[in-house]
Structure formats: structure tokens, C-alpha cells
Design a protein around this motif. Sequence first.
Motif, short mmCIF file in Angstrom:
data_model
loop_
_atom_site.label_atom_id
_atom_site.label_comp_id
_atom_site.label_asym_id
_atom_site.label_seq_id
_atom_site.Cartn_x
_atom_site.Cartn_y
_atom_site.Cartn_z
N GLU A 195 0.79 -1.21 -0.12
CA GLU A 195 0.00 0.12 -0.03
C GLU A 195 0.86 1.42 0.24
O GLU A 195 0.77 2.39 -0.58
CB GLU A 195 -0.87 0.19 1.35
N THR A 196 1.87 1.26 0.65
CA THR A 196 2.89 2.41 0.70
C THR A 196 3.57 2.62 -0.52
O THR A 196 3.52 3.74 -1.01
CB THR A 196 3.99 2.15 1.93
N VAL A 197 3.85 1.40 -1.31
CA VAL A 197 4.60 1.43 -2.74
C VAL A 197 3.56 2.15 -3.45
O VAL A 197 3.95 3.18 -4.21
CB VAL A 197 4.86 0.13 -3.10
N ALA A 198 2.35 1.62 -3.40
CA ALA A 198 1.18 2.02 -4.57
C ALA A 198 0.84 3.61 -4.27
O ALA A 198 0.69 4.62 -5.38
CB ALA A 198 -0.18 1.32 -4.34
N GLU A 199 0.82 4.06 -2.99
CA GLU A 199 0.52 5.60 -2.48
C GLU A 199 1.71 6.23 -2.93
O GLU A 199 1.77 7.39 -3.44
CB GLU A 199 0.20 5.63 -1.06
N THR A 200 3.02 5.78 -3.14
CA THR A 200 4.17 6.54 -3.21
C THR A 200 4.34 6.79 -4.76
O THR A 200 4.49 7.80 -5.33
CB THR A 200 5.69 6.10 -3.03
N TYR A 201 3.90 5.77 -5.37
CA TYR A 201 3.81 5.87 -7.14
C TYR A 201 2.63 6.87 -7.23
O TYR A 201 2.89 7.84 -8.36
CB TYR A 201 3.57 4.59 -7.59
N LEU A 202 1.50 6.71 -6.55
CA LEU A 202 0.40 8.02 -7.15
C LEU A 202 0.96 9.18 -6.79
O LEU A 202 0.65 10.20 -7.54
CB LEU A 202 -0.69 7.41 -6.02
N ALA A 203 1.77 9.45 -5.85
CA ALA A 203 2.28 10.91 -5.44
C ALA A 203 3.15 11.33 -6.54
O ALA A 203 3.39 12.52 -6.38
CB ALA A 203 3.11 10.81 -4.07
N GLN A 204 3.75 10.41 -7.40
CA GLN A 204 4.84 11.07 -8.14
C GLN A 204 4.36 11.65 -9.41
O GLN A 204 5.03 12.77 -9.68
CB GLN A 204 5.93 9.58 -8.56
N PRO A 205 3.47 11.45 -10.31
CA PRO A 205 2.39 10.26 -10.30
C PRO A 205 3.22 9.29 -11.25
O PRO A 205 3.60 9.79 -12.25
CB PRO A 205 1.13 10.78 -10.62
N ASP A 206 2.85 8.12 -10.94
CA ASP A 206 3.30 6.97 -11.75
C ASP A 206 2.21 5.98 -11.91
O ASP A 206 2.23 5.04 -11.06
CB ASP A 206 4.86 6.23 -11.37
N TRP A 207 1.18 6.18 -12.86
CA TRP A 207 -0.05 5.53 -12.79
C TRP A 207 0.21 4.07 -12.81
O TRP A 207 -0.47 3.23 -12.37
CB TRP A 207 -0.97 6.04 -13.81
N LYS A 208 1.20 3.82 -13.81
CA LYS A 208 1.29 2.33 -14.32
C LYS A 208 1.89 1.52 -13.17
O LYS A 208 1.27 0.49 -12.87
CB LYS A 208 2.25 2.19 -15.73
N SER A 209 2.82 2.13 -12.52
CA SER A 209 3.59 1.25 -11.26
C SER A 209 2.29 1.17 -10.17
O SER A 209 2.34 0.32 -9.50
CB SER A 209 4.73 2.09 -10.81
N ALA A 210 1.76 2.36 -10.12
CA ALA A 210 0.58 2.37 -8.92
C ALA A 210 -0.27 1.23 -9.32
O ALA A 210 -0.79 0.44 -8.36
CB ALA A 210 0.00 3.94 -8.86
N ILE A 211 -0.83 0.93 -10.37
CA ILE A 211 -1.81 -0.06 -10.71
C ILE A 211 -1.05 -1.52 -10.66
O ILE A 211 -1.79 -2.40 -10.01
CB ILE A 211 -2.25 0.14 -12.45
N GLN A 212 0.18 -1.63 -10.82
CA GLN A 212 0.75 -2.81 -10.71
C GLN A 212 0.83 -3.14 -9.30
O GLN A 212 0.48 -4.30 -8.86
CB GLN A 212 2.25 -2.75 -11.31
N ALA A 213 1.08 -2.15 -8.34
CA ALA A 213 1.17 -2.49 -7.03
C ALA A 213 -0.11 -2.64 -6.40
O ALA A 213 -0.37 -3.55 -5.55
CB ALA A 213 2.04 -1.17 -6.28
#
Length: 226
Positions: A195-213
Motif C-alpha cells: 500500500e505504501t508503494v502504491a501510494e508513493t507511485y500515486l504521489a509521483q505520479p506513476d500510474w502504471k506502477s501504482a496499478i501494478q502495486a
Amino acid sequence: AETFPRMFFALAGLVLAVSRAALILGSGFRESRWRTALQGVGLAGALAVLTLCTMQTYRLNDAWRTDETLWQDMVAKNPNEGHSLMNFGLTELNSEDPDFFNIRLDLSYEYLRRAAGALPRDPEAQTDLALAAEQEVHEAEAEKYFQRAIQVGPNYAPAYAYYGRFLLRRQKLTQAMELARKGLQLDPTSVESWETVAETYLAQPDWKSAIQAANEILRINPDSEE
């Protein structure tokens, strides 16, 4: 709390034993007046035990009404037991009831402080205290408790995940991701770390990596609302 129901089985057996013993003793006497008296004693004893069972059931049902009443009862009986203090504090911290004037939050923080004091080497207790401190807006204390949790439990993945989330809220994305990755190294199935990984990707934002997480979270826990 787990030991409470066990006594009901013993008391039910006691009722049967007392009444049966009185019946057997009574049948050994030829004179009917002694037999009747002993049988009466057995019946009275059985009724007394049943009455005690009923009273205890009523009392325990009241204590077991909600998670809050259960752990409040446990704390009242064991005021210095760390896990009871921790669970009661968490119940208050995670309660969805209205919290006027932060009364529940203050109560939670106090009990989690007591729990952390009773369990100084327990990373979960230190992490829970850090989360409560963060909600109380005691940032310096919260960070200190997160670091303490990692110190006493270097293999406890949620401590890294929640500390990372704490840093993420303060826009420290690189440190947050490092801590989340460390949590995953310790436990690849740690939902908190993903969840922390996904939220960090969202904050960048890096949608593809967030969806993978996020998909990884759903693979581990298909019922995750997060």
C-alpha cells in the motif's frame, strides 16, 4: 479473554456431577426420609450452580457486547497487561463512532503509551503508538516511536511500511519508497508495504506502477478496500 468460555463446560459438568452424586447417595439409603433429604440437597446444589452460571453468563454477555466493552473489561481486570492495553487503545483509535473534542483519540493515545511501556520490546506496540501520536499531531514523537519500532523489531515489516507512509505524507517520497521496499524484502506479502508503494507511485505520479502495486495487493488480499 479466550479462557472465559471454558469454565462454562466445567460448570455444566459440575451440575451433572453434583446432582448425580446426590441421587446415587440417596438411593443407597433404605429410609425414604434420608433418601429424600439427600436428593433435595443435590437438587439445591444443582440449582445453585445453575444460578451462578446464569449470573456469570449475563455479566459476560454485557462485557462481550462490543470489542470496546470486551477490551475495557480486560483492562479493568489486567490494568498492567500490555496486550490488553494495546487492543483497547487500538479499538478506540479505529472506532468509527463520532469523536467529539478528540476524546477517543486522547484515550487511545494514553492506553497505547501504557501498552508500549509494558511491552518495550514489542515492535507492534511501538508502531501502534506511533500511529496514534501521528493522529495527535505529535510529529516528533511519532517519528521517534516509528524508529523505536524498527530498532526493537528489525524484521517487522509493518513498522517500515507505516513509517514510510508517515514520511510520504511529508513529501519525502524517496525515503518512503526505500522503507516500503525494505518492508517487502522482509515480507513480500506485506499488504501494508505494498500500500505504501502504491501510494508513493500515486504521489509521483506513476500510474502504471501504482496499478501494478494495487494488483499485487489484490492478489494477496482480494477483499482489500484500499
